[in-house]
Design a protein around this motif. Structure first.
Motif, short mmCIF file in Angstrom:
data_model
loop_
_atom_site.label_atom_id
_atom_site.label_comp_id
_atom_site.label_asym_id
_atom_site.label_seq_id
_atom_site.Cartn_x
_atom_site.Cartn_y
_atom_site.Cartn_z
N VAL A 262 0.84 -1.20 0.00
CA VAL A 262 0.00 0.00 0.00
C VAL A 262 0.87 1.25 0.00
CG1 VAL A 262 -1.72 1.31 1.32
CG2 VAL A 262 -1.93 -1.18 1.12
N ASP A 263 1.93 1.25 0.81
CA ASP A 263 2.83 2.42 0.89
C ASP A 263 3.41 2.78 -0.47
OD1 ASP A 263 2.37 2.40 3.63
OD2 ASP A 263 4.22 1.30 4.06
N VAL A 264 3.85 1.76 -1.19
CA VAL A 264 4.46 1.98 -2.50
C VAL A 264 3.43 2.55 -3.47
CG1 VAL A 264 5.54 0.84 -4.48
CG2 VAL A 264 6.18 0.18 -2.15
N HIS A 265 2.25 1.98 -3.48
CA HIS A 265 1.21 2.46 -4.39
C HIS A 265 0.71 3.85 -4.00
CE1 HIS A 265 1.33 -1.62 -5.88
NE2 HIS A 265 0.61 -1.22 -6.91
N ILE A 266 0.68 4.16 -2.72
CA ILE A 266 0.32 5.52 -2.27
C ILE A 266 1.36 6.51 -2.81
CG2 ILE A 266 0.26 7.06 -0.26
CD1 ILE A 266 -2.34 5.58 -0.44
N ARG A 267 2.63 6.13 -2.70
CA ARG A 267 3.70 7.02 -3.21
C ARG A 267 3.53 7.26 -4.71
NH1 ARG A 267 8.81 5.55 -5.17
NH2 ARG A 267 8.49 3.50 -4.27
N TRP A 268 3.29 6.21 -5.48
CA TRP A 268 3.10 6.36 -6.92
C TRP A 268 1.87 7.20 -7.23
CZ3 TRP A 268 3.80 0.46 -8.18
CH2 TRP A 268 5.16 0.12 -8.10
N LEU A 269 0.82 7.00 -6.48
CA LEU A 269 -0.40 7.77 -6.67
C LEU A 269 -0.17 9.24 -6.36
CD1 LEU A 269 -3.35 7.44 -7.44
CD2 LEU A 269 -3.84 6.82 -5.08
N LYS B 212 1.48 11.15 -9.03
CA LYS B 212 0.62 11.45 -10.17
C LYS B 212 -0.40 12.55 -9.91
CE LYS B 212 1.15 7.08 -12.41
NZ LYS B 212 1.21 5.73 -11.98
N ILE B 213 -0.93 12.62 -8.68
CA ILE B 213 -2.04 13.56 -8.45
C ILE B 213 -1.69 14.78 -7.60
CG2 ILE B 213 -3.74 11.71 -8.73
CD1 ILE B 213 -4.27 11.99 -5.67
N GLU B 214 -0.58 14.72 -6.89
CA GLU B 214 -0.21 15.83 -6.02
C GLU B 214 0.70 16.81 -6.76
OE1 GLU B 214 -1.50 16.30 -3.15
OE2 GLU B 214 -2.02 14.35 -2.31
N GLN B 215 0.53 18.08 -6.50
CA GLN B 215 1.42 19.08 -7.08
C GLN B 215 2.81 18.93 -6.46
OE1 GLN B 215 0.12 23.10 -6.47
NE2 GLN B 215 1.28 23.82 -8.23
N ASP B 216 2.86 18.69 -5.16
CA ASP B 216 4.11 18.47 -4.43
C ASP B 216 3.90 17.22 -3.57
OD1 ASP B 216 6.38 18.47 -2.85
OD2 ASP B 216 6.02 20.46 -1.99
N SER B 217 4.39 16.08 -4.03
CA SER B 217 4.13 14.83 -3.32
C SER B 217 4.78 14.78 -1.94
CB SER B 217 4.58 13.63 -4.16
OG SER B 217 5.96 13.67 -4.40
N ALA B 218 5.77 15.64 -1.69
CA ALA B 218 6.39 15.70 -0.36
C ALA B 218 5.49 16.41 0.65
CB ALA B 218 7.74 16.41 -0.44
N HIS B 219 4.59 17.24 0.15
CA HIS B 219 3.62 17.95 0.99
C HIS B 219 2.23 17.75 0.39
CE1 HIS B 219 7.47 20.12 1.63
NE2 HIS B 219 7.12 19.88 2.87
N THR C 112 -8.40 13.78 1.76
CA THR C 112 -9.06 15.00 2.19
C THR C 112 -8.94 16.01 1.07
OG1 THR C 112 -8.33 14.52 4.44
CG2 THR C 112 -9.18 16.71 4.03
N GLU C 113 -10.04 16.53 0.63
CA GLU C 113 -10.03 17.43 -0.50
C GLU C 113 -9.45 18.80 -0.18
OE1 GLU C 113 -13.44 17.32 -3.22
OE2 GLU C 113 -14.28 15.98 -1.71
N GLY C 114 -8.43 19.16 -0.93
CA GLY C 114 -7.94 20.51 -0.97
C GLY C 114 -7.30 21.09 0.27
N THR C 115 -6.87 20.31 1.22
CA THR C 115 -6.19 20.88 2.37
C THR C 115 -4.79 20.31 2.46
OG1 THR C 115 -7.05 19.18 3.84
CG2 THR C 115 -8.28 21.23 3.72
N ASN C 116 -3.84 21.18 2.52
CA ASN C 116 -2.47 20.76 2.68
C ASN C 116 -2.14 20.91 4.16
OD1 ASN C 116 0.40 20.89 3.01
ND2 ASN C 116 0.58 21.16 0.80
N GLN D 298 0.94 22.94 5.06
CA GLN D 298 0.76 24.38 4.93
C GLN D 298 -0.12 24.93 6.05
OE1 GLN D 298 -0.73 24.79 0.94
NE2 GLN D 298 1.31 25.20 0.12
N ALA D 299 -1.18 24.22 6.39
CA ALA D 299 -2.08 24.67 7.46
C ALA D 299 -1.34 24.76 8.78
CB ALA D 299 -3.27 23.73 7.56
N ARG D 300 -0.51 23.76 9.09
CA ARG D 300 0.27 23.76 10.33
C ARG D 300 1.25 24.92 10.33
NH1 ARG D 300 0.66 18.26 10.57
NH2 ARG D 300 2.28 18.38 9.03
N HIS D 301 1.91 25.15 9.19
CA HIS D 301 2.89 26.22 9.07
C HIS D 301 2.19 27.59 9.25
CE1 HIS D 301 6.47 28.34 7.85
NE2 HIS D 301 5.79 28.96 6.91
#
Length: 89
Positions: A41-48, A51-58, A73-77, A80-83
């Motif tokens: 699951v971890d590997v496939h989450i990373r690949w996903l 593909k869909i995240e602008q910045d997969s690290a965040h 969760t739609e549209g919340t980073n 960024q919110a914590r920062h």
């Protein structure tokens, strides 16, 4: 997008805002008879995320709940919110 990535995304979307354990995701996407393990699951989450995240690290959509699993969760980073919250203090 690979079939399992699509199935994984569909599972996360069907359970939007609910944290699903690796084991639950694994069983729903790969089934109980698969020889792999929940770390798949971890590997496939990373690949996903790649593909869909602008910045997969965040990630903005697929979040990790440490020790618990993943949720969509739609549209919340959360990073960024914590920062932003820390900067407001």
């Amino acid at each position: 997008m690979a079939l399992k990535e699509f199935d994984l995304l569909a599972c996360l979307l069907q359970n939007r805002s609910v944290t699903l354990s690796r084991q639950t995701l694994f069983e729903q996407v790969w089934g109980n008879n698969c020889k792999s393990n929940a770390r798949t699951v971890d590997v496939h989450i990373r690949w996903l995320r790649e593909k869909i995240e602008q910045d997969s690290a965040h990630p903005r959509y697929i979040h990790t709940a440490r020790g618990r699993g993943y949720r969509f969760t739609e549209g919340t980073n959360e990073h960024q919110a914590r920062h932003t919250a820390e900067a407001a203090r």
